[in-house]
Design a protein around this motif. Structure first.
Motif, PDB file in Angstrom:
ATOM      1  N   TYR A  43       0.905  -1.410  -0.041  1.00 29.42           N
ATOM      2  CA  TYR A  43      -0.505  -0.198  -0.253  1.00 29.42           C
ATOM      3  C   TYR A  43       0.787   1.261  -0.025  1.00 29.42           C
ATOM      4  O   TYR A  43       0.046   2.464  -0.301  1.00 29.42           O
ATOM      5  CB  TYR A  43      -1.351   0.441   1.109  1.00 29.42           C
ATOM      6  N   SER A  44       2.387   1.343   0.247  1.00 31.70           N
ATOM      7  CA  SER A  44       2.485   2.511   0.596  1.00 31.70           C
ATOM      8  C   SER A  44       3.163   2.120  -1.267  1.00 31.70           C
ATOM      9  O   SER A  44       3.011   2.023  -2.432  1.00 31.70           O
ATOM     10  CB  SER A  44       4.303   2.417   1.086  1.00 31.70           C
ATOM     11  N   ALA A  45       3.898   3.901  -1.049  1.00 28.53           N
ATOM     12  CA  ALA A  45       4.444   4.826  -2.304  1.00 28.53           C
ATOM     13  C   ALA A  45       5.965   3.585  -2.900  1.00 28.53           C
ATOM     14  O   ALA A  45       6.322   4.240  -4.032  1.00 28.53           O
ATOM     15  CB  ALA A  45       4.269   5.688  -3.079  1.00 28.53           C
TER      16      ALA A  45
ATOM     17  N   ASN B   2       1.843   2.065 -10.363  1.00 28.65           N
ATOM     18  CA  ASN B   2       0.533   3.437 -10.746  1.00 28.65           C
ATOM     19  C   ASN B   2       0.447   3.933  -9.602  1.00 28.65           C
ATOM     20  O   ASN B   2      -0.569   3.489  -8.766  1.00 28.65           O
ATOM     21  CB  ASN B   2      -0.320   2.013 -11.101  1.00 28.65           C
ATOM     22  N   LYS B   3       0.354   5.085  -9.695  1.00 27.64           N
ATOM     23  CA  LYS B   3       1.037   6.322  -8.058  1.00 27.64           C
ATOM     24  C   LYS B   3      -1.223   6.470  -8.492  1.00 27.64           C
ATOM     25  O   LYS B   3      -1.613   6.742  -9.633  1.00 27.64           O
ATOM     26  CB  LYS B   3       1.103   7.290  -8.547  1.00 27.64           C
ATOM     27  N   ASN B   4      -1.411   6.425  -7.524  1.00 26.83           N
ATOM     28  CA  ASN B   4      -2.923   6.633  -6.818  1.00 26.83           C
ATOM     29  C   ASN B   4      -2.838   8.281  -7.009  1.00 26.83           C
ATOM     30  O   ASN B   4      -2.035   8.907  -6.632  1.00 26.83           O
ATOM     31  CB  ASN B   4      -3.925   6.194  -6.098  1.00 26.83           C
ATOM     32  N   ARG B   5      -4.601   8.842  -6.595  1.00 24.95           N
ATOM     33  CA  ARG B   5      -4.758  10.254  -6.733  1.00 24.95           C
ATOM     34  C   ARG B   5      -3.198  10.538  -5.423  1.00 24.95           C
ATOM     35  O   ARG B   5      -2.684  12.003  -4.895  1.00 24.95           O
ATOM     36  CB  ARG B   5      -6.177  11.369  -6.667  1.00 24.95           C
ATOM     37  N   SER B   6      -4.094  10.066  -4.100  1.00 23.31           N
ATOM     38  CA  SER B   6      -3.208  10.108  -3.109  1.00 23.31           C
ATOM     39  C   SER B   6      -2.064  10.331  -2.491  1.00 23.31           C
ATOM     40  O   SER B   6      -1.597  10.972  -2.065  1.00 23.31           O
ATOM     41  CB  SER B   6      -4.417   8.756  -2.208  1.00 23.31           C
ATOM     42  N   MET B   7      -0.972   9.592  -3.384  1.00 20.83           N
ATOM     43  CA  MET B   7       0.172   9.233  -3.836  1.00 20.83           C
ATOM     44  C   MET B   7       0.630  10.258  -4.043  1.00 20.83           C
ATOM     45  O   MET B   7       1.904  11.028  -3.664  1.00 20.83           O
ATOM     46  CB  MET B   7       0.149   7.927  -4.550  1.00 20.83           C
ATOM     47  N   SER B   8      -0.144  10.886  -5.859  1.00 24.18           N
ATOM     48  CA  SER B   8       0.106  12.214  -6.159  1.00 24.18           C
ATOM     49  C   SER B   8       0.060  13.202  -5.401  1.00 24.18           C
ATOM     50  O   SER B   8       0.864  14.284  -5.168  1.00 24.18           O
ATOM     51  CB  SER B   8      -0.788  11.706  -7.182  1.00 24.18           C
TER      52      SER B   8
ATOM     53  N   GLU C  87       3.095  13.396  -2.979  1.00 29.19           N
ATOM     54  CA  GLU C  87       4.838  13.543  -4.144  1.00 29.19           C
ATOM     55  C   GLU C  87       4.688  15.462  -3.262  1.00 29.19           C
ATOM     56  O   GLU C  87       5.744  15.668  -3.771  1.00 29.19           O
ATOM     57  CB  GLU C  87       4.181  12.276  -5.300  1.00 29.19           C
ATOM     58  N   LEU C  88       3.586  16.221  -3.922  1.00 30.59           N
ATOM     59  CA  LEU C  88       3.235  17.285  -4.220  1.00 30.59           C
ATOM     60  C   LEU C  88       3.841  17.999  -3.174  1.00 30.59           C
ATOM     61  O   LEU C  88       4.540  18.510  -3.021  1.00 30.59           O
ATOM     62  CB  LEU C  88       2.188  17.535  -4.763  1.00 30.59           C
ATOM     63  N   ILE C  89       2.611  17.550  -2.143  1.00 35.87           N
ATOM     64  CA  ILE C  89       3.259  18.127  -0.670  1.00 35.87           C
ATOM     65  C   ILE C  89       4.824  17.877  -0.388  1.00 35.87           C
ATOM     66  O   ILE C  89       4.903  19.128   0.123  1.00 35.87           O
ATOM     67  CB  ILE C  89       2.444  17.580   0.079  1.00 35.87           C
ATOM     68  N   PHE C  90       5.507  16.779  -0.583  1.00 37.12           N
ATOM     69  CA  PHE C  90       6.858  16.765   0.395  1.00 37.12           C
ATOM     70  C   PHE C  90       7.648  17.219  -0.534  1.00 37.12           C
ATOM     71  O   PHE C  90       8.392  18.155   0.030  1.00 37.12           O
ATOM     72  CB  PHE C  90       7.431  15.222  -0.367  1.00 37.12           C
ATOM     73  N   TYR C  91       7.783  18.052  -2.095  1.00 37.73           N
ATOM     74  CA  TYR C  91       8.760  18.917  -2.392  1.00 37.73           C
ATOM     75  C   TYR C  91       8.134  20.034  -2.754  1.00 37.73           C
ATOM     76  O   TYR C  91       9.018  20.894  -2.932  1.00 37.73           O
ATOM     77  CB  TYR C  91       7.851  18.496  -4.385  1.00 37.73           C
ATOM     78  N   TYR C  92       6.597  20.600  -2.504  1.00 40.93           N
ATOM     79  CA  TYR C  92       6.312  22.225  -2.301  1.00 40.93           C
ATOM     80  C   TYR C  92       7.318  22.469  -0.863  1.00 40.93           C
ATOM     81  O   TYR C  92       7.436  23.281  -0.990  1.00 40.93           O
ATOM     82  CB  TYR C  92       5.009  22.258  -2.738  1.00 40.93           C
TER      83      TYR C  92
ATOM     84  N   VAL D 242      -8.545   6.957  14.701  1.00 43.06           N
ATOM     85  CA  VAL D 242      -7.709   7.592  14.050  1.00 43.06           C
ATOM     86  C   VAL D 242      -6.605   6.636  13.277  1.00 43.06           C
ATOM     87  O   VAL D 242      -6.666   5.919  14.044  1.00 43.06           O
ATOM     88  CB  VAL D 242      -6.754   8.420  15.195  1.00 43.06           C
ATOM     89  N   THR D 243      -6.667   7.142  11.333  1.00 48.20           N
ATOM     90  CA  THR D 243      -5.382   6.064  10.617  1.00 48.20           C
ATOM     91  C   THR D 243      -4.667   7.004   9.956  1.00 48.20           C
ATOM     92  O   THR D 243      -4.543   8.524  10.914  1.00 48.20           O
ATOM     93  CB  THR D 243      -6.749   5.479   9.329  1.00 48.20           C
ATOM     94  N   SER D 244      -3.907   6.135   9.441  1.00 47.98           N
ATOM     95  CA  SER D 244      -2.648   6.707   9.000  1.00 47.98           C
ATOM     96  C   SER D 244      -2.626   6.845   6.847  1.00 47.98           C
ATOM     97  O   SER D 244      -2.963   5.159   7.492  1.00 47.98           O
ATOM     98  CB  SER D 244      -1.369   7.286   9.384  1.00 47.98           C
ATOM     99  N   LYS D 245      -2.273   7.130   6.441  1.00 47.65           N
ATOM    100  CA  LYS D 245      -2.109   6.188   5.484  1.00 47.65           C
ATOM    101  C   LYS D 245      -1.152   5.608   4.891  1.00 47.65           C
ATOM    102  O   LYS D 245      -0.292   6.577   4.582  1.00 47.65           O
ATOM    103  CB  LYS D 245      -2.806   7.314   4.136  1.00 47.65           C
ATOM    104  N   LEU D 246      -0.548   5.075   4.406  1.00 46.40           N
ATOM    105  CA  LEU D 246       0.657   4.283   3.805  1.00 46.40           C
ATOM    106  C   LEU D 246       0.739   4.532   2.796  1.00 46.40           C
ATOM    107  O   LEU D 246       2.441   5.100   1.897  1.00 46.40           O
ATOM    108  CB  LEU D 246       0.574   2.520   3.753  1.00 46.40           C
ATOM    109  N   ASP D 247       0.110   4.889   1.438  1.00 49.23           N
ATOM    110  CA  ASP D 247      -0.009   5.284   0.304  1.00 49.23           C
ATOM    111  C   ASP D 247       0.621   6.822   0.311  1.00 49.23           C
ATOM    112  O   ASP D 247       1.350   7.442  -0.296  1.00 49.23           O
ATOM    113  CB  ASP D 247      -0.745   5.923  -0.343  1.00 49.23           C
ATOM    114  N   HIS D 248       1.366   7.754   1.616  1.00 51.05           N
ATOM    115  CA  HIS D 248       1.463   8.896   1.835  1.00 51.05           C
ATOM    116  C   HIS D 248       2.967   8.708   2.335  1.00 51.05           C
ATOM    117  O   HIS D 248       4.057   9.752   2.400  1.00 51.05           O
ATOM    118  CB  HIS D 248       1.113   9.780   2.474  1.00 51.05           C
TER     119      HIS D 248
END
Length: 329
Positions: A37-39, A44-50, A53-58, A234-240
């Motif tokens: 489930y992680s990136a 194939n990156k889903n929307r959440s992964m994308s 990635e945007l947040i990581f770089y900005y 409370v959960t945490s999304k692995l694809d982040h």
């Protein structure tokens, strides 16, 4: 044959072998879940992964712009990469909050360099082209200037506040309005997270039948869980997350978020009791089915929530001395 083997192997040894087997089995299941489930290796990156990635770089650019002595054209490769993935993201999903913040961060980067005599025409033109497809841009990105006095005027007696919080196991028979939960979540959103990726998610359960089913999968709520008005998970999304170095980051980010949420509810006069979710993978899967949580999310904590009665008993929960905890090296 089985009885022969049992007689042959001492009981203490067989117990030790079985416990080691259980530990290894759970560890391998954890590895498989992160791999799946992680990136890290996803093709194939889903929307959440994308988005992540945007947040990581900005956020890398935001951090660079916030330094006392920001280098001109710092991290230019990362900036160019952010531009590419933003172009791809907008082309695929259109404009939304994360994409707009990424754009504004890029604009802040170009403006900083231009104000210091460095022209970035190529990058500036790409940003202008991106912005031309955006109808409204009223969001922040890059850095925000604040004053020391702005921080100091909001100082509170946090020690007294923290020491007034207890785990509550006796709730008043009164409904907790969802607007209070929403306000608490808004406050908890200020929690730090790795590269500001904000992987935490909050599930609120009001229906008593679903609550009862959920509470069956948690061992520490006996005798009081049914008194709570709301149950939160409370959960945490692995694809982040990405890479072997971040295999445990979900628990760090999710743990900080959970504590922020508990403090936020406490600040709004709501009682809480954190309920641990240290479960086997099989038990976690069953709980997720009942709670309607996707397998790509890791369970952090369950929280019983309710209004405070006029008088109540709480566990003394004596804390360790500072000298036992603090190590100054």
């Amino acid at each position: 044959m089985n009885s022969y083997i049992k007689n042959l192997i001492p009981k203490i040894t067989s117990t030790k072998i079985y416990k080691n087997y259980q530990l290894l089995r759970e560890a391998f299941l954890d590895i498989d879940k992160y791999r799946k489930y992680s990136a890290t290796i996803s093709q194939n990156k889903n929307r959440s992964m994308s988005e992540s990635e945007l947040i990581f770089y900005y956020h890398k650019i935001e951090k660079g712009l916030s330094l006392p002595k920001t280098r001109l054209k710092f991290g230019y490769e990362a900036v160019e990469h952010l531009t590419v993935i933003l172009e791809n993201y907008v082309g695929k999903y259109g404009w939304e909050k994360v994409a707009i913040v990424a754009l504004n961060t890029l604009k802040a980067y170009v403006k900083y360099n231009e104000n210091n005599g460095v022209e970035l025409n190529h990058l500036g033109n790409r940003i202008l082209k991106l912005e031309s497809s955006l109808r409204l841009n009223n969001m922040q990105g890059g850095i925000v200037e604040i004053k020391k006095e702005d921080i100091e005027k909001n100082r509170i007696d946090f020690k007294s506040f923290a020491y007034s919080r207890y785990s509550i196991r006796n709730f008043a028979d009164q409904e907790v309005d969802l607007s209070i939960i929403e306000e608490a979540v808004l406050i908890a959103q200020k929690s730090p997270s790795v590269c500001n990726r904000q992987s935490s998610r909050v599930y609120v359960y009001s229906d008593k039948e679903i609550q009862n089913e959920i509470l069956k999968h948690q061992n520490g709520n006996r005798g009081f869980g049914h008194l709570a008005d709301k149950i939160i998970i409370v959960t945490s999304k692995l694809d982040h997350f990405i890479g072997h170095g971040e295999r445990n980051q979900s628990y760090i980010d999710g743990g900080m978020y959970s504590m922020s949420l508990i403090y936020a509810l406490h600040s709004l006069g709501i009682g809480t009791c954190p309920l641990n979710l240290a479960l086997t993978n099989n038990a976690e899967k069953k709980l997720k089915e009942v709670a309607r949580i996707d397998n790509s999310e890791v369970l952090m904590m369950m929280i019983a929530v309710g209004h405070l009665p006029t008088n109540l008993n709480v566990a003394a929960s004596i804390r360790r001395e500072v000298s036992e905890v603090l190590k100054i090296i």
